[in-house]
Design a protein around this motif. Sequence first.
Motif, PDB file in Angstrom:
ATOM      1  N   UNK A   1      65.557  15.439  32.384  1.00 61.01           N
ATOM      2  CA  UNK A   1      63.928  15.938  31.164  1.00 61.01           C
ATOM      3  C   UNK A   1      65.072  17.163  30.451  1.00 61.01           C
ATOM      4  N   UNK A   2      65.551  18.125  30.562  1.00 66.61           N
ATOM      5  CA  UNK A   2      66.161  19.222  29.825  1.00 66.61           C
ATOM      6  C   UNK A   2      67.320  18.054  29.179  1.00 66.61           C
ATOM      7  N   UNK A   3      67.926  18.155  29.534  1.00 66.36           N
ATOM      8  CA  UNK A   3      69.156  16.875  28.888  1.00 66.36           C
ATOM      9  C   UNK A   3      68.302  16.482  28.066  1.00 66.36           C
ATOM     10  N   UNK A  14      66.761  25.271  20.745  1.00 67.89           N
ATOM     11  CA  UNK A  14      65.435  25.561  21.233  1.00 67.89           C
ATOM     12  C   UNK A  14      65.733  26.944  21.882  1.00 67.89           C
ATOM     13  N   UNK A  15      64.736  27.819  21.472  1.00 70.63           N
ATOM     14  CA  UNK A  15      64.169  28.906  22.257  1.00 70.63           C
ATOM     15  C   UNK A  15      63.978  28.313  23.335  1.00 70.63           C
ATOM     16  N   UNK A  16      63.548  29.081  24.865  1.00 72.36           N
ATOM     17  CA  UNK A  16      63.486  29.213  26.058  1.00 72.36           C
ATOM     18  C   UNK A  16      61.789  28.972  26.673  1.00 72.36           C
ATOM     19  N   UNK A  17      61.150  29.111  25.238  1.00 73.22           N
ATOM     20  CA  UNK A  17      59.107  29.043  25.296  1.00 73.22           C
ATOM     21  C   UNK A  17      58.741  27.758  24.582  1.00 73.22           C
ATOM     22  N   UNK A  18      60.213  27.504  23.877  1.00 69.05           N
ATOM     23  CA  UNK A  18      60.193  25.954  23.343  1.00 69.05           C
ATOM     24  C   UNK A  18      60.280  24.946  24.439  1.00 69.05           C
ATOM     25  N   UNK A  19      61.443  25.588  25.358  1.00 74.46           N
ATOM     26  CA  UNK A  19      61.662  24.335  25.729  1.00 74.46           C
ATOM     27  C   UNK A  19      60.648  24.312  26.954  1.00 74.46           C
ATOM     28  N   UNK A  41      72.523  25.979  33.877  1.00 73.94           N
ATOM     29  CA  UNK A  41      73.021  26.424  34.949  1.00 73.94           C
ATOM     30  C   UNK A  41      73.076  25.024  35.407  1.00 73.94           C
ATOM     31  N   UNK A  42      72.563  24.613  36.138  1.00 71.90           N
ATOM     32  CA  UNK A  42      72.750  23.354  37.046  1.00 71.90           C
ATOM     33  C   UNK A  42      72.455  21.812  36.308  1.00 71.90           C
ATOM     34  N   UNK A  43      72.104  21.671  35.419  1.00 73.29           N
ATOM     35  CA  UNK A  43      72.765  20.327  33.597  1.00 73.29           C
ATOM     36  C   UNK A  43      74.101  20.884  33.780  1.00 73.29           C
TER      37      UNK A  43
END
Length: 69
Positions: A1-3, A14-19, A41-43
């Motif tokens: 989902x992140x990628x 995108x900042x951490x809050x947006x993500x 890190x995992x991605x």
Amino acid sequence: LLLEFLAKSPRQVFDREQLLQHVWNSSSDWQDPATVTEHVRRVRQKIEPHPDSPRWLRTVRGVGYRFEP
């Protein structure tokens, strides 16, 4: 989902809050923003030939993350 989320908006930071909000439908009220760092890190471990020197999933120091096609 992140990628997938980052790849849909290449070069946009995108900042951490947006993500947290857009990827996990959460916020820093409920989740630690460091969660995002760990997911990044995992991605990187999965997609980057050299995760310590990423080419695609880039950190913008002091701001957040972006996908660089």
